[in-house]
Write a protein that holds these residues in place. Structure first.
Motif, PDB file in Angstrom:
ATOM      1  N   PHE A 100     -70.241  22.746  30.053  1.00 28.50           N
ATOM      2  CA  PHE A 100     -68.938  22.782  30.374  1.00 28.50           C
ATOM      3  C   PHE A 100     -68.230  21.800  29.698  1.00 28.50           C
ATOM      4  O   PHE A 100     -68.369  21.159  29.441  1.00 28.50           O
ATOM      5  N   ALA A 101     -66.482  22.494  28.983  1.00 24.98           N
ATOM      6  CA  ALA A 101     -66.072  20.885  28.855  1.00 24.98           C
ATOM      7  C   ALA A 101     -64.494  21.285  29.760  1.00 24.98           C
ATOM      8  O   ALA A 101     -63.835  22.766  29.825  1.00 24.98           O
ATOM      9  N   PHE A 102     -64.207  19.753  29.801  1.00 28.16           N
ATOM     10  CA  PHE A 102     -63.352  20.420  31.150  1.00 28.16           C
ATOM     11  C   PHE A 102     -61.898  19.020  30.195  1.00 28.16           C
ATOM     12  O   PHE A 102     -62.034  18.097  30.069  1.00 28.16           O
ATOM     13  N   ILE A 103     -60.045  20.663  30.245  1.00 24.40           N
ATOM     14  CA  ILE A 103     -59.913  19.231  29.721  1.00 24.40           C
ATOM     15  C   ILE A 103     -58.257  19.743  30.551  1.00 24.40           C
ATOM     16  O   ILE A 103     -57.245  20.224  30.878  1.00 24.40           O
ATOM     17  N   THR A 128     -68.230  26.730  28.121  1.00 24.15           N
ATOM     18  CA  THR A 128     -67.041  27.117  28.770  1.00 24.15           C
ATOM     19  C   THR A 128     -66.096  26.075  28.793  1.00 24.15           C
ATOM     20  O   THR A 128     -66.451  25.177  29.468  1.00 24.15           O
ATOM     21  N   LEU A 129     -64.627  26.445  28.821  1.00 25.77           N
ATOM     22  CA  LEU A 129     -64.044  25.510  29.013  1.00 25.77           C
ATOM     23  C   LEU A 129     -62.831  26.261  29.780  1.00 25.77           C
ATOM     24  O   LEU A 129     -62.866  26.568  30.076  1.00 25.77           O
ATOM     25  N   ILE A 130     -63.227  24.838  30.631  1.00 29.10           N
ATOM     26  CA  ILE A 130     -61.705  24.788  31.985  1.00 29.10           C
ATOM     27  C   ILE A 130     -60.584  24.570  30.992  1.00 29.10           C
ATOM     28  O   ILE A 130     -60.449  22.745  31.442  1.00 29.10           O
ATOM     29  N   LEU A 131     -59.379  25.171  31.018  1.00 20.97           N
ATOM     30  CA  LEU A 131     -58.609  24.049  31.164  1.00 20.97           C
ATOM     31  C   LEU A 131     -57.918  23.814  31.868  1.00 20.97           C
ATOM     32  O   LEU A 131     -57.203  24.856  32.633  1.00 20.97           O
ATOM     33  N   GLN A 132     -57.237  22.963  32.745  1.00 18.92           N
ATOM     34  CA  GLN A 132     -55.979  22.603  33.480  1.00 18.92           C
ATOM     35  C   GLN A 132     -54.590  23.106  32.418  1.00 18.92           C
ATOM     36  O   GLN A 132     -54.192  22.371  31.511  1.00 18.92           O
ATOM     37  N   VAL A 133     -54.249  23.593  33.615  1.00 23.80           N
ATOM     38  CA  VAL A 133     -52.511  24.628  33.025  1.00 23.80           C
ATOM     39  C   VAL A 133     -51.866  24.457  34.238  1.00 23.80           C
ATOM     40  O   VAL A 133     -52.044  24.749  35.136  1.00 23.80           O
ATOM     41  N   GLY A 134     -50.485  24.096  34.066  1.00 26.29           N
ATOM     42  CA  GLY A 134     -49.998  23.846  35.184  1.00 26.29           C
ATOM     43  C   GLY A 134     -49.093  25.215  35.407  1.00 26.29           C
ATOM     44  O   GLY A 134     -49.292  25.300  37.111  1.00 26.29           O
TER      45      GLY A 134
END
Length: 203
Positions: A100-103, A128-134
């Motif tokens: 997991f990658a937290f971005i 699995t990438l977890i992208l923080q988006v506004g």
């Protein structure tokens, strides 16, 4: 509050129920790409890790799933101990070693092919990438098609990586290998499994 106290606070109040709720939301979002699955703020991780991304980490990560944090998250001295205390997950040496990658800053992230793509025999070993988006409305509109989508779906996530659509086309071509993405907002999540086809909406 010192780092030790900060790393203990902010976990799930009801670990079993909260983890099941988050896991179900992720599964539903993966099954129906482009659909927004609401997620309560079950976790209170140290900033700038968001409550939604923190809850995903608590539900999905354990001592067998190495994590990668982007530079924005690595800069916080509190996040790594918090994740370690609550999940037991080790920190990956490189993005290619991460499950997991937290971005926190997707617009500045490295290209998708820098993460683990899995193998032909074990495609599930990809990152699995977890992208923080506004939000999911103020960015470039994206048209989604593919398995789990009746005709098409549209989302417009903010702060997405540069050349995302081109990178994603290459991700599609690596199938069954390739990464999956979870977009995390303050209200919920949207998943982009590797089978989803994405185009920029023509203006």
């Amino acid at each position: 509050m010192d780092i030790a106290a900060q790393s203990i606070e902010g976990g799930f109040a009801d670990p079993v129920f909260n983890a099941q709720t988050v896991f179900r939301a992720v599964m539903d979002a993966m099954a129906r790409p482009g659909s927004v699955q609401p997620l309560p703020a079950f976790a209170r991780p140290p900033a700038p890790l968001s409550a939604t991304a923190g809850a995903i980490a608590l539900a999905l990560c354990d001592n067998d799933t190495p994590l990668w944090l982007d530079q924005t998250l690595q800069a916080s001295t509190a996040i790594r101990p918090w994740l370690g205390f609550h999940t037991g997950a080790p920190v990956a040496n490189t993005p290619a070693d991460a499950h997991f990658a937290f971005i926190a800053a997707p617009a500045e992230m490295m290209s998708l092919d820098g993460f683990s793509q899995g193998t032909q025999d074990y495609p599930d070993r990809s990152t699995t990438l977890i992208l923080q988006v506004g939000d999911l409305v103020s960015g470039t509109p994206l048209l989604l098609e593919g398995p789990g989508i009746e005709t098409s779906a549209t989302i417009a996530p903010a702060q997405m990586p540069r050349h995302f659509v081109e990178q994603w086309k290459q991700n599609n071509q690596r199938f069954p290998r390739g990464v999956d993405i979870i977009l995390a907002t303050s209200d919920g999540i949207v998943c982009l499994p590797r089978t989803t086809r994405i185009k920029t909406m023509e203006a």
